[in-house]
Design an enzyme around this catalytic site. Structure first.
Site, PDB file in Angstrom:
ATOM      1  CD  GLN A  79      -2.749  -0.470   2.547  1.00 38.51           C
ATOM      2  OE1 GLN A  79      -2.985   0.249   3.448  1.00 38.51           O
ATOM      3  NE2 GLN A  79      -3.934  -1.739   2.611  1.00 38.51           N
ATOM      4  CG  ASN A  87      17.693   4.901 -23.682  1.00 41.00           C
ATOM      5  OD1 ASN A  87      17.636   4.749 -24.623  1.00 41.00           O
ATOM      6  ND2 ASN A  87      17.977   5.596 -22.168  1.00 41.00           N
ATOM      7  N   GLY A 138      27.393  -0.720 -20.117  1.00 39.36           N
ATOM      8  CA  GLY A 138      26.163  -0.473 -21.201  1.00 39.36           C
ATOM      9  C   GLY A 138      26.280   1.579 -21.807  1.00 39.36           C
ATOM     10  CE  LYS A 169      19.681   2.106 -19.795  1.00 40.82           C
ATOM     11  NZ  LYS A 169      21.092   2.866 -19.711  1.00 40.82           N
ATOM     12  CG  ASP A 225      21.543   5.786 -21.147  1.00 42.46           C
ATOM     13  OD1 ASP A 225      20.762   6.533 -21.061  1.00 42.46           O
ATOM     14  OD2 ASP A 225      21.322   4.510 -21.512  1.00 42.46           O
ATOM     15  CD  GLN A 270      13.455   6.902 -21.407  1.00 42.64           C
ATOM     16  OE1 GLN A 270      13.223   8.021 -20.171  1.00 42.64           O
ATOM     17  NE2 GLN A 270      14.127   6.602 -21.800  1.00 42.64           N
TER      18      GLN A 270
END
Ligand code: NAP
Length: 493
Positions: free
Chosen positions: A202, A304, A352, A283, A319, A468
């Site tokens: 919760q 990503n 990455g 990724k 990225d 994004q």
């Protein structure tokens, strides 16, 4: 069925007086309260219900269903019967006790099923039993042992012809609580404040409303989210939900703790997720789940960002451009990449993030050297991008204009670790640490002391989130707001 999903706060105080106080506090955040009679040691039901300010559900959960009532069934049901007589708006009776509960009054009856360990495979037959009662509302609370369990709950809600409360408990069930209005749950439960939860998973009511904009979620709300593991401490939900809210977009952004990314992406097509951020450790693996991956992300071998377009999932890597943007900003010149052309850049790391910036540097014409703890990884990346390579200890031997830390060394909580000796620093050297938590790890502290020009990972983090956001919405991202939220979360201003 209720038109709007209600926010219900369970009252988990242990005395009648404290419960009355909490009922009044709940008025500020909730539409209704659930009185957990099984929590109260000195229960004075008449006095408690006499202070009813919001609609009330009377519940007295036995230990066997996750509650605290250890007495016998008949005294438990008598309490609930009294609550009906004293004007409780709703009364919750577990399925196994339904046949024994004879009271009929004005209270609406909720028949409930709880499973504290799993979302069982035989849920359909349990639902059938719940439906066979003459309850006004059916309640199902199972435990999510995987994020995929939420889909079972969403499906039940969408198919239900009777008013239904359905949710998954536990960390993996968080999204079922947030998305209750999208799938038509009668209510969702949220705690009055941290520590006052009545079940695992919760959220505090204030967080549900401010972070996830609960009151604005409806059937048309589009789902976005970040796939990772672990994911509980990701800052992305705070950033993207605030940005969606700022632009008044009917979208919500959720954390998805995922084990098998391919199975997850496939299964969640059922709820038409419109976009994903992807973080450690998924990724690379996410690529197998996508319909298309852009050229740069393919070369980097990591995605990503995922955008859904006409039922196709398309992967890209923000990225890379965000890292180059950050460096160019720091160098303060042309945004076209000319500024990095011919610059001698040492990248520490070959994971990455290192791959993302190394491909970006190649596009900009920089002269790159990759140094990594595992040298064969440095060699492999260097060969792909036409760079030099070596071990981390070579940092003091290589001539450079820019040093980039793309290792995770120095990241919170190991803030006093550093991937290179401070002897590599000299005045004028540009040092870019991709780490943003903390904003200044040991590497940047030592670089600053030596007179280097320092760049933290904050700009990159905000930029990759901005890109994004713009890919998903086609709208300009509120970057100042996004940055402010990261800083607040990092305890900085
Ligand atoms: P990754 O794929 O796991 O790569 C980790 C890298 O760090 C590898 O090169 C690894 O070397 C090296 N490393 C780890 N522990 C080390 C140690 N004790 N000593 C020396 N080297 C070590 O992670 P990633 O996704 O590239 O992320 C790397 C960092 O970049 C993280 O701190 C992440 O938060 C940051 N990042 C920031 C942003 C941003 O927006 N600012 C975006 C992405 C990533 P081996 O190859 O030898 O294992």
């Amino acid at each position: 069925m209720s038109a709007r999903t209600l926010l219900c706060v369970p009252i988990t105080a242990e005395t009648t007086e404290a419960a009355i106080l909490d009922m009044y506090k709940a008025e500020e955040v909730a539409d209704m309260v659930e009185l957990r009679l099984d929590y109260i040691h000195d229960l004075d039901l008449g006095r408690l219900l006499g202070h009813k300010a919001l609609p009330v559900i009377a519940t007295c959960r036995p230990v066997s269903e996750g509650g605290r009532f250890a007495g016998d069934q008949s005294s438990r049901l008598r309490l609930l019967q009294d609550a009906v007589g004293l004007g409780a708006d709703f009364v919750d009776i577990e399925l196994e006790a339904w046949a024994d509960f004879k009271a009929r009054g004005k209270s609406k009856r909720i028949v409930s099923y709880h499973n504290l360990t799993e979302t069982p495979a035989n849920l359909d037959s349990i639902v059938k039993s719940l439906r066979s009662t003459d309850a006004h509302i059916i309640k199902i609370a199972t435990t999510a042992t995987s994020i995929l369990d939420n889909l079972v709950i969403f499906d039940l809600l969408q198919k239900s012809k009777r008013a239904m409360i359905a949710l998954c408990m536990g960390e993996d069930g968080l999204i079922s609580r947030v998305l209750a209005p999208k799938f038509g749950s009668f209510l969702t439960f949220a705690a009055l404040s941290e520590g006052k939860e009545s079940a695992p998973g919760q959220l505090p009511a204030a967080e549900l409303k401010s972070l996830y904009r609960f009151n604005e979620i409806n059937k048309k709300t589009e789902i976005y989210g970040v796939i990772g593991n672990p994911i509980a401490h990701s800052m992305s939900p705070a950033i993207h939900n605030a940005a969606f809210g700022h632009l008044g977009l009917n979208k919500v952004y959720l954390p998805f703790r995922v084990d098998d990314v391919v199975a997850f992406v496939e299964a969640f097509k059922a709820v038409e997720v419109k976009g994903y951020s992807v973080t450690i450790p998924h990724k690379e693996n996410v690529i197998a789940a996508l319909d298309e991956v852009d050229e740069l992300a393919q070369k980097i071998g990591a995605v990503n960002t995922v955008v859904e377009k006409r039922a196709r999932l398309i992967g890209s890597n923000t990225d890379s451009s965000a890292a180059i943007f950050s460096l160019e900003q720091a160098l303060g010149e042309s945004p076209e990449g000319v500024v990095l052309s011919g610059k001698r850049v040492v990248v520490l790391g070959a994971g990455g993030a290192a791959r993302a910036i190394a491909f970006g540097l190649r596009q900009c014409g920089a002269k790159t050297t990759i140094l990594n703890r595992t040298v064969k990884r440095a060699k492999r990346l260097a060969e792909e991008v036409g760079a030099q390579w070596g071990p981390l200890s070579d940092a003091s031997k290589v001539e450079m204009d820019i040093l980039v830390n793309a290792t995770s060394v120095g990241m919170y909580p190991e803030v006093d670790e550093t991937p290179v000796d401070k002897e590599v620093f000299r005045p004028g050297l540009v040092v870019f640490d991709m780490i943003y938590n903390p904003l200044e790890a040991r590497l940047l502290r030592e670089a600053k002391d030596a007179g280097c020009k320092c760049v933290s990972g904050l700009d990159m983090f905000v930029e990759q989130a901005k890109e994004q956001f713009e890919l998903w919405t086609g709208k300009k991202a509120p970057t100042d707001l996004m940055r402010q939220i990261v800083l607040e979360r990092l305890g900085e201003r």
